[in-house]
Design an enzyme around this catalytic site. Sequence first.
Site, mmCIF file in Angstrom:
data_model
loop_
_atom_site.group_PDB
_atom_site.id
_atom_site.type_symbol
_atom_site.label_atom_id
_atom_site.label_comp_id
_atom_site.label_asym_id
_atom_site.label_seq_id
_atom_site.Cartn_x
_atom_site.Cartn_y
_atom_site.Cartn_z
ATOM 1 N N ASP A 29 0.847 -1.191 0.000
ATOM 2 C CA ASP A 29 0.000 0.000 0.000
ATOM 3 C C ASP A 29 0.889 1.251 0.000
ATOM 4 O OD1 ASP A 29 -3.205 0.517 1.064
ATOM 5 O OD2 ASP A 29 -1.786 2.193 1.175
ATOM 6 N N ILE A 30 0.490 2.242 -0.759
ATOM 7 C CA ILE A 30 1.268 3.474 -0.876
ATOM 8 C C ILE A 30 1.227 4.291 0.420
ATOM 9 C CG2 ILE A 30 -0.530 5.077 -1.718
ATOM 10 C CD1 ILE A 30 1.476 5.799 -3.989
ATOM 11 N N ASN A 85 -12.765 -3.083 2.574
ATOM 12 C CA ASN A 85 -13.689 -1.954 2.662
ATOM 13 C C ASN A 85 -14.620 -2.000 1.448
ATOM 14 O OD1 ASN A 85 -12.394 -0.950 4.989
ATOM 15 N ND2 ASN A 85 -10.852 0.082 3.734
ATOM 16 N N HIS A 98 -10.245 -5.217 -3.176
ATOM 17 C CA HIS A 98 -8.906 -5.470 -2.645
ATOM 18 C C HIS A 98 -8.983 -5.890 -1.184
ATOM 19 C CE1 HIS A 98 -9.883 -1.167 -2.450
ATOM 20 N NE2 HIS A 98 -9.221 -1.118 -1.299
ATOM 21 N N HIS A 100 -6.958 -5.800 2.226
ATOM 22 C CA HIS A 100 -5.817 -5.237 2.955
ATOM 23 C C HIS A 100 -5.262 -6.328 3.869
ATOM 24 C CE1 HIS A 100 -6.722 -0.810 2.332
ATOM 25 N NE2 HIS A 100 -7.920 -1.302 2.107
HETATM 26 P P1 DGP Z 1 -9.549 1.475 0.334
HETATM 27 O O1 DGP Z 1 -9.676 2.724 1.149
HETATM 28 O O2 DGP Z 1 -9.966 0.232 1.095
HETATM 29 O O3 DGP Z 1 -10.234 1.595 -1.001
HETATM 30 O O4 DGP Z 1 -8.001 1.286 0.082
HETATM 31 C C1 DGP Z 1 -7.331 1.781 -1.014
HETATM 32 C C2 DGP Z 1 -5.871 1.719 -0.678
HETATM 33 O O5 DGP Z 1 -5.145 1.847 -1.876
HETATM 34 C C3 DGP Z 1 -5.386 2.819 0.261
HETATM 35 O O6 DGP Z 1 -4.937 2.231 1.476
HETATM 36 C C4 DGP Z 1 -4.243 3.483 -0.471
HETATM 37 C C5 DGP Z 1 -3.951 2.521 -1.598
HETATM 38 N N1 DGP Z 1 -3.540 3.151 -2.834
HETATM 39 C C6 DGP Z 1 -4.227 4.114 -3.508
HETATM 40 N N2 DGP Z 1 -3.568 4.459 -4.628
HETATM 41 C C7 DGP Z 1 -2.457 3.665 -4.660
HETATM 42 C C8 DGP Z 1 -1.379 3.551 -5.589
HETATM 43 O O7 DGP Z 1 -1.304 4.223 -6.611
HETATM 44 N N3 DGP Z 1 -0.415 2.641 -5.280
HETATM 45 C C9 DGP Z 1 -0.469 1.866 -4.155
HETATM 46 N N4 DGP Z 1 0.544 1.007 -3.961
HETATM 47 N N5 DGP Z 1 -1.468 1.958 -3.270
HETATM 48 C C10 DGP Z 1 -2.444 2.842 -3.527
#
Ligand code: DGP
Length: 112
Positions: A29-30, A85, A98, A100
């Site tokens: 996660d970023i 989520n 996705h 987590h």
């Molecule tokens: P959610 O809130 O459950 O939809 O989680 C989305 C997650 O995705 C959040 O924790 C941040 C992650 N995320 C969003 N954009 C990117 C990206 O471009 N790269 C990565 N590695 N993670 C991302």
Amino acid sequence: MSTIFQKIIDKQIPADIVYEDDRCLAFRDINPQAPTHVLVIPKRAIRSVAELEASDADLIGYLFVVVRKIAEQEGLSNGYRTVINSGRDGGQTVDHLHIHLLGGRGLAWPPG
Ligand code: DGP
């Protein structure tokens, strides 16, 4: 519409990939909320749990087997948390299903 996760699947934008096969992809996660914070996604574009069909059952089960493999790979022997989520109230911000995987520290309950 193509999501940011579709762009990661298509290798149009980079990600720190920890696992990949023909059905799924896992990457860090970023914005990590724990020392290990990995997202496990199906390569097929399913928007959310709310859009799952009975025919997706095998794929979703498989994603959790991959979660278990990654948790082992990451050394999360003390335990970990999996979170999905769904929708606005669920806190979903990317419309590609996705899981987590969070671990590497004690996690509080209940979530916010
Ligand atoms: P959610 O809130 O459950 O939809 O989680 C989305 C997650 O995705 C959040 O924790 C941040 C992650 N995320 C969003 N954009 C990117 C990206 O471009 N790269 C990565 N590695 N993670 C991302």
